[in-house]
Design an enzyme around this catalytic site. Sequence first.
Site, PDB file in Angstrom:
ATOM      1  N   HIS A 124      32.574 -23.455   8.008  1.00 21.20           N
ATOM      2  CA  HIS A 124      32.437 -22.948   6.633  1.00 21.20           C
ATOM      3  C   HIS A 124      31.163 -22.099   6.575  1.00 21.20           C
ATOM      4  O   HIS A 124      30.218 -22.358   7.320  1.00 21.20           O
ATOM      5  CB  HIS A 124      32.313 -24.163   5.703  1.00 21.20           C
ATOM      6  CG  HIS A 124      32.341 -23.860   4.244  1.00 21.20           C
ATOM      7  ND1 HIS A 124      31.246 -23.400   3.559  1.00 21.20           N
ATOM      8  CD2 HIS A 124      33.329 -23.985   3.338  1.00 21.20           C
ATOM      9  CE1 HIS A 124      31.569 -23.253   2.282  1.00 21.20           C
ATOM     10  NE2 HIS A 124      32.821 -23.598   2.120  1.00 21.20           N
ATOM     11  N   ASP A 201      29.232 -31.572   9.769  1.00 21.61           N
ATOM     12  CA  ASP A 201      29.625 -31.232   8.408  1.00 21.61           C
ATOM     13  C   ASP A 201      30.857 -32.074   8.063  1.00 21.61           C
ATOM     14  O   ASP A 201      31.962 -31.789   8.529  1.00 21.61           O
ATOM     15  CB  ASP A 201      29.926 -29.727   8.342  1.00 21.61           C
ATOM     16  CG  ASP A 201      30.493 -29.303   6.996  1.00 21.61           C
ATOM     17  OD1 ASP A 201      30.758 -30.182   6.142  1.00 21.61           O
ATOM     18  OD2 ASP A 201      30.674 -28.080   6.800  1.00 21.61           O
ATOM     19  N   GLN A 204      34.927 -32.275   4.601  1.00 20.44           N
ATOM     20  CA  GLN A 204      36.387 -32.478   4.538  1.00 20.44           C
ATOM     21  C   GLN A 204      36.829 -33.726   5.280  1.00 20.44           C
ATOM     22  O   GLN A 204      38.025 -33.986   5.391  1.00 20.44           O
ATOM     23  CB  GLN A 204      37.106 -31.248   5.124  1.00 20.44           C
ATOM     24  CG  GLN A 204      36.822 -29.951   4.394  1.00 20.44           C
ATOM     25  CD  GLN A 204      37.466 -29.886   3.007  1.00 20.44           C
ATOM     26  OE1 GLN A 204      38.345 -30.668   2.669  1.00 20.44           O
ATOM     27  NE2 GLN A 204      37.013 -28.938   2.208  1.00 20.44           N
ATOM     28  N   LYS A 227      34.249 -33.505  -3.577  1.00 15.76           N
ATOM     29  CA  LYS A 227      35.512 -33.465  -2.822  1.00 15.76           C
ATOM     30  C   LYS A 227      36.067 -34.866  -2.595  1.00 15.76           C
ATOM     31  O   LYS A 227      37.096 -35.050  -1.966  1.00 15.76           O
ATOM     32  CB  LYS A 227      35.291 -32.763  -1.478  1.00 15.76           C
ATOM     33  CG  LYS A 227      34.959 -31.279  -1.626  1.00 15.76           C
ATOM     34  CD  LYS A 227      34.733 -30.653  -0.274  1.00 15.76           C
ATOM     35  CE  LYS A 227      34.029 -29.328  -0.361  1.00 15.76           C
ATOM     36  NZ  LYS A 227      34.878 -28.229  -0.825  1.00 15.76           N
ATOM     37  N   CYS A 365      35.966 -19.340   2.509  1.00 14.62           N
ATOM     38  CA  CYS A 365      34.578 -19.365   3.009  1.00 14.62           C
ATOM     39  C   CYS A 365      34.521 -19.531   4.526  1.00 14.62           C
ATOM     40  O   CYS A 365      33.600 -20.172   5.055  1.00 14.62           O
ATOM     41  CB  CYS A 365      33.751 -20.462   2.332  1.00 14.62           C
ATOM     42  SG  CYS A 365      33.578 -20.247   0.572  1.00 14.62           S
TER      43      CYS A 365
HETATM   44  N1  PMP Z   1      31.749 -27.400   4.633  1.00 12.99           N
HETATM   45  C1  PMP Z   1      33.061 -27.560   4.472  1.00 12.99           C
HETATM   46  C2  PMP Z   1      33.893 -27.908   5.660  1.00 12.99           C
HETATM   47  C3  PMP Z   1      33.620 -27.407   3.211  1.00 12.99           C
HETATM   48  O1  PMP Z   1      34.931 -27.544   3.044  1.00 12.99           O
HETATM   49  C4  PMP Z   1      32.793 -27.084   2.106  1.00 12.99           C
HETATM   50  C5  PMP Z   1      33.377 -26.884   0.720  1.00 12.99           C
HETATM   51  N2  PMP Z   1      34.521 -26.061   0.700  1.00 12.99           N
HETATM   52  C6  PMP Z   1      31.438 -26.947   2.329  1.00 12.99           C
HETATM   53  C7  PMP Z   1      30.940 -27.128   3.593  1.00 12.99           C
HETATM   54  C8  PMP Z   1      30.491 -26.637   1.224  1.00 12.99           C
HETATM   55  O2  PMP Z   1      30.472 -27.678   0.301  1.00 12.99           O
HETATM   56  P1  PMP Z   1      29.756 -27.511  -1.113  1.00 12.99           P
HETATM   57  O3  PMP Z   1      30.247 -26.220  -1.700  1.00 12.99           O
HETATM   58  O4  PMP Z   1      30.217 -28.700  -1.882  1.00 12.99           O
HETATM   59  O5  PMP Z   1      28.301 -27.503  -0.877  1.00 12.99           O
END
Ligand code: PMP
Length: 407
Positions: A124, A201, A204, A227, A365
Amino acid sequence: TEILNIKKIRADFPILAREVNGKPLVYFDNGATSQKPQQVIDVIDKYYTFQNSNIHRGIHTLSQEATDAYEKARITVQNFINAKHEHEVIFTSGTTGSINLVASSFAKKHLNKGDEIIISTMEHHSNIVPWQMVCEDYGAILKVVPINDKGEFLFEEFEKLLSDKTKLVAVTHVSNTLGTINPVKEIIKKAKAIGAFTLIDGAQAVPHKKVDVQELDCDFYVFSGHKMLGPTGVGILYGKEAILNSLPPYQGGGDMIKTVTFEKTTYNELPHKFEAGTPNIVGGIALAAAIDYMNNIGIHNIEAYEHELLTYATEKIKQIEGLRIIGEAKQKASVLSFVVDGTHPSDIGMIIDKLGVAIRTGHHCTEPLMNRLNVPGTARASFAFYNTTEEIDIFIEGLKRAIKMLV
Ligand code: PMP
């Protein structure tokens, strides 16, 4: 055999009863954010109605109650991910906040010219850009582990990138775009063997599978509250005690200090050292309520049920002509990305929204991943444990209608 009492569960999520564009809502955008059960909404309501107060500074009853609730929430998170100490759990604003904290503090302490940080192709943006920024500041180099066409992490290529220059390995546990579950335990083991630090990270992963940070043996593990049934604006940084202690603070301000004079400030102990300023108090407390809710259902039940949803949806969607699934890893969480010949993902998303079905379209993203897979974007359905096979049927019918209109 029903794994979950799905009717009872759905009744806990008030938003699932609403209509969108005159149709019952089918919410398949759980990868972006999950819905919230009444139990979490009630905790937020109760906090502002009866308990609201600032923490860690008041002698009065309300402040002590709020502090107790917030610190109890920390222990709930600790137990959920099996951290060794509660002060290894740092409250942040989310995954992005956690990664930026680590990137900034870690780089100050450890990063020198010519050092290398390893990430993967499927990260991401929030696990790419903070590392790019510190690499630029400190003259370090970002290395990227390639993937195969199915969207799987290439372990042998990863091993080739490891060297005595590697300072940190930062990879996602589960890909938000493809659903790929990475072999993070093995990745961590290899990284440690050459003396590199590791960050996973888990944005998910934590909502969908059991995560045990001691078993993984990672140095840092990060995730977001929103999430996993909690509110936005709160997230977690887990870090090993000794490593967190060795890093400089991230932001300066109240709560993170021991004493302040104009000549010299000394810093507070963990976890407060990394929690400057009034935090998202209700966010932390509500995140604990979300974890209680998940624990009640059972994380293994959630995982098993979502796997059934993914298998069901994958079988159905495969029968649609001209549709290609993007991301066919052997180990997958409940994410289904796809493209359809001759259509743009956003057109599909717009049409099925008219039918009440919420999916995400675009690059999610993960622009470098889209480039690697040679697609401008995908349409993505991501399931949670409150979704049903009936909803998948509605989604598939809507998808067929959309394709008929577009092709
Ligand atoms: N890493 C991953 C794998 C994600 O799916 C996301 C959110 N889509 C993020 C980081 C970023 O999370 P946040 O926007 O809640 O900070």
